[in-house]
Design a protein around this motif. Structure first.
Motif, short mmCIF file in Angstrom:
data_model
loop_
_atom_site.label_atom_id
_atom_site.label_comp_id
_atom_site.label_asym_id
_atom_site.label_seq_id
_atom_site.Cartn_x
_atom_site.Cartn_y
_atom_site.Cartn_z
N ASN A 100 24.59 -22.52 -51.18
CA ASN A 100 25.13 -23.29 -50.01
C ASN A 100 24.09 -24.35 -49.40
N GLU A 101 22.76 -24.28 -49.29
CA GLU A 101 21.96 -24.92 -48.95
C GLU A 101 21.73 -26.23 -49.87
N TRP A 102 22.08 -26.06 -51.24
CA TRP A 102 21.91 -27.18 -52.13
C TRP A 102 23.10 -27.94 -52.21
N ASN A 103 24.24 -27.50 -51.85
CA ASN A 103 25.50 -28.21 -51.78
C ASN A 103 25.33 -29.05 -50.45
N ALA A 104 24.93 -28.73 -49.34
CA ALA A 104 24.52 -29.41 -48.23
C ALA A 104 23.74 -30.45 -48.29
N ASP A 105 22.51 -30.16 -49.24
CA ASP A 105 21.41 -31.22 -49.43
C ASP A 105 21.96 -32.39 -50.44
N PHE A 106 22.82 -32.20 -51.46
CA PHE A 106 23.15 -32.93 -52.37
C PHE A 106 24.58 -33.57 -52.21
N ARG A 107 24.57 -34.98 -52.03
CA ARG A 107 26.12 -35.23 -51.80
C ARG A 107 27.07 -35.39 -52.74
N TYR A 108 26.69 -35.82 -54.11
CA TYR A 108 27.51 -36.03 -54.96
C TYR A 108 27.82 -34.74 -55.97
N VAL A 109 27.14 -33.81 -55.92
CA VAL A 109 27.14 -32.56 -56.90
C VAL A 109 27.54 -31.62 -56.08
N LYS A 110 27.95 -30.40 -56.67
CA LYS A 110 28.11 -29.18 -56.13
C LYS A 110 27.69 -28.11 -57.19
N PHE A 111 27.26 -27.20 -56.69
CA PHE A 111 26.82 -25.88 -57.52
C PHE A 111 27.79 -24.90 -57.11
N CYS A 112 28.04 -23.81 -58.18
CA CYS A 112 28.85 -22.72 -57.82
C CYS A 112 28.66 -21.58 -58.99
N LEU A 113 28.91 -20.66 -58.46
CA LEU A 113 28.64 -19.33 -59.42
C LEU A 113 30.08 -18.89 -59.91
N ASP A 114 30.22 -19.26 -61.13
CA ASP A 114 31.58 -18.80 -61.65
C ASP A 114 31.84 -17.30 -61.70
N ARG A 115 32.98 -17.05 -62.22
CA ARG A 115 33.25 -15.51 -62.40
C ARG A 115 32.61 -14.72 -63.40
N ASP A 116 31.83 -15.52 -64.48
CA ASP A 116 30.94 -14.82 -65.21
C ASP A 116 29.60 -14.66 -64.72
N GLN A 117 29.12 -14.98 -63.30
CA GLN A 117 27.84 -15.10 -62.64
C GLN A 117 26.96 -16.19 -63.16
N ASP A 118 27.69 -17.33 -63.79
CA ASP A 118 26.93 -18.30 -64.39
C ASP A 118 26.67 -19.47 -63.26
N VAL A 119 25.75 -19.96 -63.00
CA VAL A 119 25.48 -21.08 -62.12
C VAL A 119 25.95 -22.27 -62.84
N VAL A 120 26.86 -23.10 -62.29
CA VAL A 120 27.48 -24.53 -62.83
C VAL A 120 27.37 -25.52 -61.72
N LEU A 121 27.03 -26.69 -62.32
CA LEU A 121 26.93 -28.08 -61.51
C LEU A 121 28.14 -28.54 -61.79
N ASP A 122 28.79 -29.29 -60.62
CA ASP A 122 30.06 -29.85 -60.95
C ASP A 122 29.96 -31.28 -59.88
N ILE A 123 30.51 -32.34 -60.81
CA ILE A 123 30.64 -33.78 -60.07
C ILE A 123 31.92 -34.15 -60.50
N ASP A 124 32.97 -34.44 -59.30
CA ASP A 124 34.07 -35.08 -59.40
C ASP A 124 34.09 -36.68 -59.10
N LEU A 125 34.33 -37.36 -60.03
CA LEU A 125 34.65 -38.83 -59.91
C LEU A 125 36.02 -39.34 -59.73
N PRO A 126 36.70 -40.06 -58.86
CA PRO A 126 37.95 -40.55 -58.99
C PRO A 126 38.18 -41.52 -59.97
N LEU A 127 39.23 -41.69 -60.45
CA LEU A 127 39.62 -42.65 -61.56
C LEU A 127 40.78 -43.49 -61.02
N ASP A 128 40.48 -44.60 -60.39
CA ASP A 128 41.63 -45.49 -59.77
C ASP A 128 41.88 -46.54 -60.98
#
Length: 171
Positions: A100-128
């Protein structure tokens, strides 16, 4: 041109295709990757799988997903896997607080803990696909941003997690 100016379609992109433009960019840099496609009636997804090394020589998996719709704008998603996994369940609360702290600190990326307990980094970019020119080098730049952020939090992450990926038990 700003970083996000490149996430648009145009005449050149329409003739080359977004996935072909990404393939050409990866080939230009001699990066090894595997491709996988999934299609349904109203959408197409293309997955680019590759392995990248952090500056500390740890290897992670990078996946670029291009989702295109027939009826709407799509997106490009960059996911970094095999960073770390939570082995000790009693550290879950501390890890989620850090995420949660990292997700607040970094604007374009988000960390999550998936169902397998793996830490994953995620970046979403719009495609116009309405204006501008698609710049595949911008996608590579954003993948680099994600890798640098993983490197920045790596030491803190290793205090709570184990390096790599925990394979899911066979069900």
């Amino acid at each position: 041109m700003g970083l996000f100016d490149g996430f648009h379609g145009g005449d050149e992109t329409a003739s080359l295709g977004i996935c072909d433009a990404l393939k050409a960019e990866l080939d230009r840099h001699d990066w090894n990757y595997e491709l996988s496609d999934e299609s349904e009636e109203d959408r197409k997804e293309t997955y680019f799988y590759m392995r990248n090394e952090l500056e500390n020589d740890e290897t992670i998996t990078a996946v670029i997903v291009v989702r295109e719709y027939n009826h709407a704008d799509g997106f490009i998603k960059i996911k970094l896997y095999d960073i770390a996994y939570l082995e000790e369940d009693h550290l879950r609360g501390a890890l989620l607080a850090k995420i949660n702290e990292w997700n607040a600190d970094f604007r374009y990326v988000k960390f999550c803990l998936d169902r397998d307990q793996d830490v994953v980094l995620d970046i979403d970019l719009p495609l116009d696909l309405h204006e501008g020119t698609f710049q595949p080098s911008s996608v590579m730049a954003m993948m680099g941003v994600g890798m640098r952020i993983v490197e920045k939090v790596y030491d803190d992450l290793m205090e709570l997690c184990t390096r790599g990926h925990q394979p899911r038990p066979q069900e």
